[in-house]
Design a protein around this motif. Sequence first.
Motif, PDB file in Angstrom:
ATOM      1  N   GLY A 273     -24.109 -38.233  38.609  1.00  0.00           N
ATOM      2  CA  GLY A 273     -23.338 -38.677  39.767  1.00  0.00           C
ATOM      3  C   GLY A 273     -24.087 -38.461  41.069  1.00  0.00           C
ATOM      4  N   LEU A 274     -24.716 -37.306  41.205  1.00  0.00           N
ATOM      5  CA  LEU A 274     -25.500 -37.038  42.420  1.00  0.00           C
ATOM      6  C   LEU A 274     -26.654 -38.017  42.564  1.00  0.00           C
ATOM      7  N   LEU A 275     -27.360 -38.276  41.455  1.00  0.00           N
ATOM      8  CA  LEU A 275     -28.477 -39.210  41.507  1.00  0.00           C
ATOM      9  C   LEU A 275     -27.989 -40.633  41.777  1.00  0.00           C
ATOM     10  N   ALA A 276     -26.835 -40.997  41.220  1.00  0.00           N
ATOM     11  CA  ALA A 276     -26.273 -42.332  41.463  1.00  0.00           C
ATOM     12  C   ALA A 276     -25.907 -42.501  42.934  1.00  0.00           C
ATOM     13  N   VAL A 277     -25.368 -41.463  43.561  1.00  0.00           N
ATOM     14  CA  VAL A 277     -25.040 -41.529  44.987  1.00  0.00           C
ATOM     15  C   VAL A 277     -26.306 -41.768  45.804  1.00  0.00           C
ATOM     16  N   ALA A 278     -27.387 -41.044  45.470  1.00  0.00           N
ATOM     17  CA  ALA A 278     -28.646 -41.221  46.188  1.00  0.00           C
ATOM     18  C   ALA A 278     -29.207 -42.625  45.964  1.00  0.00           C
ATOM     19  N   ASP A 279     -29.219 -43.077  44.699  1.00  0.00           N
ATOM     20  CA  ASP A 279     -29.754 -44.405  44.378  1.00  0.00           C
ATOM     21  C   ASP A 279     -28.985 -45.504  45.100  1.00  0.00           C
ATOM     22  N   MET A 280     -27.676 -45.498  44.928  1.00  0.00           N
ATOM     23  CA  MET A 280     -26.879 -46.587  45.468  1.00  0.00           C
ATOM     24  C   MET A 280     -26.706 -46.473  46.973  1.00  0.00           C
ATOM     25  N   GLY A 281     -26.849 -45.270  47.525  1.00  0.00           N
ATOM     26  CA  GLY A 281     -26.834 -45.128  48.980  1.00  0.00           C
ATOM     27  C   GLY A 281     -28.014 -45.860  49.599  1.00  0.00           C
ATOM     28  N   VAL A 282     -29.197 -45.712  48.985  1.00  0.00           N
ATOM     29  CA  VAL A 282     -30.384 -46.426  49.466  1.00  0.00           C
ATOM     30  C   VAL A 282     -30.214 -47.927  49.270  1.00  0.00           C
ATOM     31  N   VAL A 283     -29.705 -48.333  48.102  1.00  0.00           N
ATOM     32  CA  VAL A 283     -29.497 -49.763  47.828  1.00  0.00           C
ATOM     33  C   VAL A 283     -28.508 -50.358  48.827  1.00  0.00           C
ATOM     34  N   PHE A 284     -27.433 -49.634  49.117  1.00  0.00           N
ATOM     35  CA  PHE A 284     -26.435 -50.123  50.076  1.00  0.00           C
ATOM     36  C   PHE A 284     -27.055 -50.301  51.461  1.00  0.00           C
ATOM     37  N   LEU A 285     -27.885 -49.344  51.872  1.00  0.00           N
ATOM     38  CA  LEU A 285     -28.545 -49.448  53.175  1.00  0.00           C
ATOM     39  C   LEU A 285     -29.467 -50.668  53.222  1.00  0.00           C
ATOM     40  N   LEU A 286     -30.238 -50.890  52.148  1.00  0.00           N
ATOM     41  CA  LEU A 286     -31.121 -52.056  52.097  1.00  0.00           C
ATOM     42  C   LEU A 286     -30.317 -53.352  52.096  1.00  0.00           C
ATOM     43  N   ASN A 287     -29.249 -53.394  51.294  1.00  0.00           N
ATOM     44  CA  ASN A 287     -28.410 -54.594  51.251  1.00  0.00           C
ATOM     45  C   ASN A 287     -27.781 -54.885  52.616  1.00  0.00           C
ATOM     46  N   LEU A 288     -27.412 -53.812  53.309  1.00  0.00           N
ATOM     47  CA  LEU A 288     -26.770 -53.967  54.609  1.00  0.00           C
ATOM     48  C   LEU A 288     -27.752 -54.483  55.654  1.00  0.00           C
ATOM     49  N   THR A 289     -28.961 -53.941  55.651  1.00  0.00           N
ATOM     50  CA  THR A 289     -29.927 -54.280  56.694  1.00  0.00           C
ATOM     51  C   THR A 289     -30.744 -55.525  56.377  1.00  0.00           C
ATOM     52  N   PHE A 290     -30.806 -55.935  55.099  1.00  0.00           N
ATOM     53  CA  PHE A 290     -31.539 -57.142  54.735  1.00  0.00           C
ATOM     54  C   PHE A 290     -30.604 -58.268  54.306  1.00  0.00           C
ATOM     55  N   ASP A 291     -29.317 -58.126  54.573  1.00  0.00           N
ATOM     56  CA  ASP A 291     -28.322 -59.177  54.334  1.00  0.00           C
ATOM     57  C   ASP A 291     -28.315 -59.660  52.886  1.00  0.00           C
ATOM     58  N   VAL A 292     -28.306 -58.715  51.943  1.00  0.00           N
ATOM     59  CA  VAL A 292     -28.157 -59.052  50.528  1.00  0.00           C
ATOM     60  C   VAL A 292     -26.659 -59.169  50.240  1.00  0.00           C
ATOM     61  N   PRO A 293     -26.189 -60.221  49.580  1.00  0.00           N
ATOM     62  CA  PRO A 293     -24.749 -60.478  49.457  1.00  0.00           C
ATOM     63  C   PRO A 293     -23.940 -59.387  48.760  1.00  0.00           C
TER      64      PRO A 293
ATOM     65  N   LEU B 250     -21.829 -50.445  47.728  1.00  0.00           N
ATOM     66  CA  LEU B 250     -20.988 -49.397  48.321  1.00  0.00           C
ATOM     67  C   LEU B 250     -19.989 -48.862  47.303  1.00  0.00           C
ATOM     68  N   LEU B 251     -19.405 -49.757  46.508  1.00  0.00           N
ATOM     69  CA  LEU B 251     -18.436 -49.335  45.492  1.00  0.00           C
ATOM     70  C   LEU B 251     -19.100 -48.437  44.452  1.00  0.00           C
ATOM     71  N   MET B 252     -20.315 -48.777  44.035  1.00  0.00           N
ATOM     72  CA  MET B 252     -21.030 -47.956  43.059  1.00  0.00           C
ATOM     73  C   MET B 252     -21.405 -46.607  43.654  1.00  0.00           C
ATOM     74  N   CYS B 253     -21.728 -46.577  44.940  1.00  0.00           N
ATOM     75  CA  CYS B 253     -22.025 -45.305  45.605  1.00  0.00           C
ATOM     76  C   CYS B 253     -20.780 -44.422  45.646  1.00  0.00           C
TER      77      CYS B 253
END
Length: 354
Positions: free
Chosen positions: A122-142, A148-151
């Motif tokens: 769970g801790l590793l998933a939060v770190a992984d998906m937190g980074v993915v969410f930030l990238l999706n947010l800043t690079f406009d990935v749909p 965010l839900l997975m995080c």
Amino acid sequence: MPSSATSVPATATRPDSPSAPASTPAEPPAQRGWVTAGWAVHWVVRMHLALGLLVYGWSKVFLMQMGRADLGDALVQFGEMSPMGLLWRFMAFSPAVQVLAGLAEVLAAALLLFRRTAWLGGLLAVADMGVVFLLNLTFDVPVKQLALLMCLAGVAVVAPFVPHLWSVLRGRATVRPLPTVLPWPPVHRVTRWLGAVAGVGALAVSGAGFAVVTSGGFTPADTALTGAHRVVEDTAEPAAQLSQDTRWQQVAFGQYQNAGWARAAIRYADGRYQEGTYAVDGDAVTLRLYPVREGSQGLVRDYERTLELTWTELGEGRVRLVGEGVDLVVAPDPEATYLFDRDFSWTPSTPINR
């Protein structure tokens, strides 16, 4: 004579006496129904999160999600890229980064599949998906909401373990057992092993599935056409105005093919850009072209036209292309492939930032 009120019976013993009988341990309290229901929901969230991480993780490990840096992209200019296209090309250019990112997600999923390591997953998933969410947010990935839900799902998985983790951080023992999804001991004695076997099976089957899918996927397309080329001869007459000149200026043929088709792109003299796919059969090359890039275009598109051309090697990397209104000679364009030709160097050198 001592009073009977203060006398001690001959059979009595002190509680701390060595001869005192051992006390019978109390039965553990029954697990409450709402605790069982809550832990069952926790298990469902944990399994869904693990499944999502396995899909996205393996797709990165096998270079399916972002693909590979392809010469078909050699003609794309920086300002023409969408934010998502820029991110995808960044990840595709470095397979090591893409694979490591995928392995981090697969590892989180593997840890989530087992109850004893679920907190770490769970801790590793939060770190992984937190980074993915930030990238999706800043690079406009749909898929921003999904990331965010997975995080948040990772946070929900970790939540029941927080008191135990806090005790560990304070250097205190954690002796209180965690609740179980199935609180009945006879059933739990069987399911505890079935869960471990199912977890190992899920990892093996999902990884093998992606390996099978990619085994017949992209293969090198190594011909004299492969690469980015500039038109050096053209029989077509130039237009009176450059903005109306539809002659080819550059053409790129990708180096990875799937089912016989690889990526291709054309840059016209008037600046327009058109991409598609190509296939080589002997001295014939077939170009299938999407509509000219203009404005916002979705990922899924239909081909606009097909060109049937004949190609001939002329030596020194020069190739002649003839057919359907095309009669020209192209030569390798090293400036268009500088990114792909740049080698890794460990020794300090003059920075090349172009």
